[in-house]
Design a protein around this motif. Sequence first.
Motif, mmCIF file in Angstrom:
data_model
loop_
_atom_site.group_PDB
_atom_site.id
_atom_site.type_symbol
_atom_site.label_atom_id
_atom_site.label_comp_id
_atom_site.label_asym_id
_atom_site.label_seq_id
_atom_site.Cartn_x
_atom_site.Cartn_y
_atom_site.Cartn_z
ATOM 1 N N GLY A 1 0.803 -1.212 0.000
ATOM 2 C CA GLY A 1 0.000 0.000 0.000
ATOM 3 C C GLY A 1 0.836 1.262 0.000
ATOM 4 N N VAL A 2 1.983 1.237 0.668
ATOM 5 C CA VAL A 2 2.867 2.398 0.706
ATOM 6 C C VAL A 2 3.647 2.526 -0.601
ATOM 7 C CG1 VAL A 2 4.904 3.373 1.841
ATOM 8 C CG2 VAL A 2 3.046 2.430 3.213
ATOM 9 N N LEU B 1 5.658 3.833 -6.778
ATOM 10 C CA LEU B 1 6.278 3.096 -7.874
ATOM 11 C C LEU B 1 5.426 3.039 -9.137
ATOM 12 C CD1 LEU B 1 7.795 0.080 -5.883
ATOM 13 C CD2 LEU B 1 8.887 2.240 -6.530
ATOM 14 N N SER B 2 4.096 3.136 -8.997
ATOM 15 C CA SER B 2 3.254 2.998 -10.178
ATOM 16 C C SER B 2 3.523 4.061 -11.242
ATOM 17 C CB SER B 2 1.771 3.012 -9.780
ATOM 18 O OG SER B 2 1.441 4.208 -9.091
ATOM 19 N N ARG C 1 -3.796 5.616 -8.605
ATOM 20 C CA ARG C 1 -2.604 5.489 -7.761
ATOM 21 C C ARG C 1 -2.981 5.307 -6.294
ATOM 22 N NH1 ARG C 1 0.914 10.617 -8.701
ATOM 23 N NH2 ARG C 1 2.115 9.601 -7.039
ATOM 24 N N PHE C 2 -3.965 6.096 -5.852
ATOM 25 C CA PHE C 2 -4.248 6.102 -4.418
ATOM 26 C C PHE C 2 -5.401 5.180 -4.017
ATOM 27 C CE2 PHE C 2 -2.251 10.226 -5.343
ATOM 28 C CZ PHE C 2 -1.183 10.152 -4.475
ATOM 29 N N GLY C 3 -6.253 4.802 -4.970
ATOM 30 C CA GLY C 3 -7.351 3.907 -4.650
ATOM 31 C C GLY C 3 -6.884 2.541 -4.168
#
Length: 312
Positions: A75-76, A81-82, A96-98
């Motif tokens: 999750g971090v 990295l994405s 990215r954050f979902g």
Amino acid sequence: MGTPTEHPSLLPTTHATLAADPRLLAAARDIGARHGFDYTDDAATATLLRERRKAIRGAGNSAPGWLGALAVVAGVCWPLLSPAVPALADRPPAFRFGPAAFLLALTVWLWVLVWRRWKRELLHPLLTGYREVIGAATAYGAPVTQVPDWLVGRSEGGTGKGVAPIPSYEEVGSTPTGGAPTGSVPAGSVPADTNVPIPVKTAAVSQYEARADEGGWHDEAGWILLFAGGIGVGWGYTQHAPVGYLAGALIPLAIVVWLAGSRQGNEKRALREEALAYVRALASAQAAGARVPELSPQLRRLYAEESEEEKE
């Protein structure tokens, strides 16, 4: 690699301690009757503690805990990295954050499961009863040799009462019914084996207790002095400044600090072996029926460390 030598377990309280006061012995038997276990049976109690400790450790090191650790790392790392992946770089921020939010929520859920299972094992009825026995022993002024951190839900070497503390009861008078002192063996009770000598705490053991928390800075100080000396000499050489060479004196000083640390470490290791032998002798005497004294914080920590090493 050889199998570690098995040593007797050092119980918080034993039949000999409980039987020294008929009121305490009766209280322990009442607690045992309520929980369906004989806490005056030392062998059965030692087996119970070994089994419940294994169950508690297993609950804390279970698969949900490891999956939760992996989920929090993923999750971090995902939002960081994405964007570096070309196929994902142009995706909206929600992409990215979902997933990261989902993984962190999954982590919380998994760790809640671990916590609930760990606490359920910690609050096992037979352990609850044994904590009540220890609380009763304290109320009657009987010596409690040591209370392991895991038994009260405290981290190893931690402070505080823990998640499941030993219950506190109102202190009972120091003289049992009939006028006999609390530490004596009243008529009708099962006495401690007075033929079993209690190991004497030697000067080396007392030294270990006094020095157990010393040291630990020599390596760091030595490296700091070494780097400072090297940097000073390097600066003096590149800047053609002779004063920089004075820092070279820090290099032999670093060696002196390391030698002092090594000597102190050797002394502490020798004292540790003496203290460990004393604790093992106490455990053997307790297993043979002697009433042993309460361990100091330093010896409790040493016993906990040794117990961990034997179980690895």
